[in-house]
Design an enzyme around this catalytic site. Sequence first.
Site, short mmCIF file in Angstrom:
data_model
loop_
_atom_site.label_atom_id
_atom_site.label_comp_id
_atom_site.label_asym_id
_atom_site.label_seq_id
_atom_site.Cartn_x
_atom_site.Cartn_y
_atom_site.Cartn_z
N HIS A 61 1.27 -1.32 -0.24
CA HIS A 61 0.09 -0.36 -0.31
C HIS A 61 0.78 1.24 0.33
O HIS A 61 0.24 2.68 -0.01
CB HIS A 61 -1.36 0.06 1.74
CG HIS A 61 -0.24 -0.59 2.83
ND1 HIS A 61 -0.90 -1.83 3.22
CD2 HIS A 61 0.32 0.48 3.12
CE1 HIS A 61 -0.42 -1.84 4.28
NE2 HIS A 61 0.40 -0.78 4.52
N HIS A 97 7.73 7.26 3.92
CA HIS A 97 6.69 6.33 3.45
C HIS A 97 6.08 7.31 2.39
O HIS A 97 6.25 8.83 2.75
CB HIS A 97 6.18 5.32 3.42
CG HIS A 97 5.04 5.81 4.69
ND1 HIS A 97 4.98 6.25 5.67
CD2 HIS A 97 4.23 6.26 4.06
CE1 HIS A 97 3.89 6.63 6.25
NE2 HIS A 97 3.02 7.30 5.31
N HIS A 153 2.36 8.55 -0.28
CA HIS A 153 1.28 8.64 -1.13
C HIS A 153 1.22 9.15 -2.68
O HIS A 153 1.76 10.45 -2.35
CB HIS A 153 -0.03 9.25 0.15
CG HIS A 153 0.90 8.55 1.81
ND1 HIS A 153 -0.65 7.52 1.91
CD2 HIS A 153 1.24 8.76 2.54
CE1 HIS A 153 -0.77 7.46 2.87
NE2 HIS A 153 0.90 7.87 3.59
N GLU A 157 -2.57 13.23 0.80
CA GLU A 157 -3.41 12.67 1.94
C GLU A 157 -4.02 14.22 2.33
O GLU A 157 -5.62 14.17 2.63
CB GLU A 157 -2.94 12.14 2.78
CG GLU A 157 -2.13 10.58 2.67
CD GLU A 157 -2.61 9.57 3.24
OE1 GLU A 157 -1.95 9.33 4.42
OE2 GLU A 157 -3.49 7.99 3.48
N HIS A 160 6.17 10.99 3.92
CA HIS A 160 6.09 10.79 5.19
C HIS A 160 6.18 10.68 6.12
O HIS A 160 7.17 9.47 5.90
CB HIS A 160 3.86 9.76 6.15
CG HIS A 160 3.83 10.65 5.46
ND1 HIS A 160 1.81 10.05 5.29
CD2 HIS A 160 2.52 12.07 5.41
CE1 HIS A 160 0.75 11.03 5.12
NE2 HIS A 160 1.71 12.14 5.31
N THR A 190 -3.07 7.39 8.61
CA THR A 190 -4.28 7.84 7.60
C THR A 190 -4.46 6.24 7.13
O THR A 190 -4.99 5.95 6.37
CB THR A 190 -3.29 8.79 6.66
OG1 THR A 190 -1.94 7.78 6.17
CG2 THR A 190 -2.94 10.50 7.40
N1 K4B Z 1 0.05 7.41 6.82
S1 K4B Z 1 0.64 7.49 7.91
O1 K4B Z 1 2.25 8.22 8.53
O2 K4B Z 1 -0.16 7.88 8.68
C1 K4B Z 1 1.28 6.40 9.01
C2 K4B Z 1 0.81 4.97 8.57
C3 K4B Z 1 1.03 3.28 8.95
C4 K4B Z 1 2.34 3.65 9.67
C5 K4B Z 1 3.17 2.32 10.17
O3 K4B Z 1 4.21 2.59 10.00
N2 K4B Z 1 2.06 1.62 11.16
C6 K4B Z 1 0.65 1.49 10.85
C7 K4B Z 1 0.44 0.37 12.31
N3 K4B Z 1 1.66 -0.86 11.88
C8 K4B Z 1 2.14 -1.41 12.49
C9 K4B Z 1 0.54 -1.76 13.40
C10 K4B Z 1 1.54 -1.26 14.56
C11 K4B Z 1 0.77 -1.19 16.12
C12 K4B Z 1 -0.33 -1.70 15.97
C13 K4B Z 1 -0.82 -1.89 15.00
C14 K4B Z 1 0.13 -2.79 13.68
C15 K4B Z 1 2.65 -0.03 11.06
C16 K4B Z 1 3.20 4.71 10.43
C17 K4B Z 1 2.28 6.31 9.69
ZN ZN Z 2 1.26 8.14 5.43
#
Ligand code: K4B
Ligand code: ZN
Length: 258
Positions: free
Chosen positions: A63, A92, A94, A104, A117, A200
């Site tokens: 994703h 990463h 988007h 986003e 991000h 997000t």
């Molecule tokens: N787009 S954003 O910046 O908001 C973003 C999205 C995903 C992530 C990320 O690395 N993870 C989200 C949780 N996941 C693993 C996880 C951790 C704890 C519980 C359950 C699962 C990894 C970080 C920032």
């Molecule tokens: Zn992100």
Amino acid sequence: MAPWGYEKDNGPAHWHKDCPIANGKNQSPIDLINGEVKYDSGLKPLTAKYVPFSDAKFLNNGHSVQFQPSAGNGSELTGGPLAVKYNFEQFHFHWGNNDTEGSEHRVDGKMYPAELHFVHWNSTNPSFKDAVGSGGPNGLAVLGFFLKVGAENAALKPITDLIPKVKDAGTSVTVPSNFDMQAILPATLTDYYTYDGSLTTPPLAECVKWIVFKQPLEVSAAQMEAFRSVINRDGKPMGGNYRPPCPLHDRAVKTSFK
Ligand SMILES: NS(=O)(=O)c1ccc(C(=O)N2CCN(Cc3ccccc3)C2)cc1
Ligand SMILES: [Zn+2]
């Protein structure tokens, strides 16, 4: 439900079934409406100190495409709205399938072609996962940079040059150890929006202090096209991997600029 994604049958409108917090009051992203933000003279400059990683991967997780070190190395974020030091976790992207969509966050309803991000976690926690689950908006600090099409971004070129090697979901490649992550950031991290929000993507945890920079970074049309060649788990172009804006509810968006 099929694993979450951004298609019709598993996209943002479906996420609430596995993650009821999707309809929470502190969700991200949001539309940053300049007429509704409030200047906060107390917001200090941010300081990001990134040390080159000896062992980092660039991967396609189905994703997004993500720069992920194997372990922390003292790279950290302090200052701005943050009360403590945050450890760097990953960065990463988007993006969209054309230049009119992809970011986003939005500014007065305008979308940029992509958003980068930088994810950090509150160092008072034992790990990133603990920080995600720590409750409240201080678990993570994410720096958001809008990307717009213009001059080639030399600092991001070592990363965009690796994209063809991670075209398919589940693939990864080692990042050369001389990659200088610090060079991606503007010299001074001033002029940003900040508000309390969420991841997000699922699990959509409301654990994020968002810091979105007003000034976009530039990437070339060729660098944008590289993102658009990335494929998701269904074998379709990954472009469109952005969540639409969520309601602000009774949150305030503060700015470090007038
Ligand atoms: N787009 S954003 O910046 O908001 C973003 C999205 C995903 C992530 C990320 O690395 N993870 C989200 C949780 N996941 C693993 C996880 C951790 C704890 C519980 C359950 C699962 C990894 C970080 C920032
Ligand atoms: Zn992100």
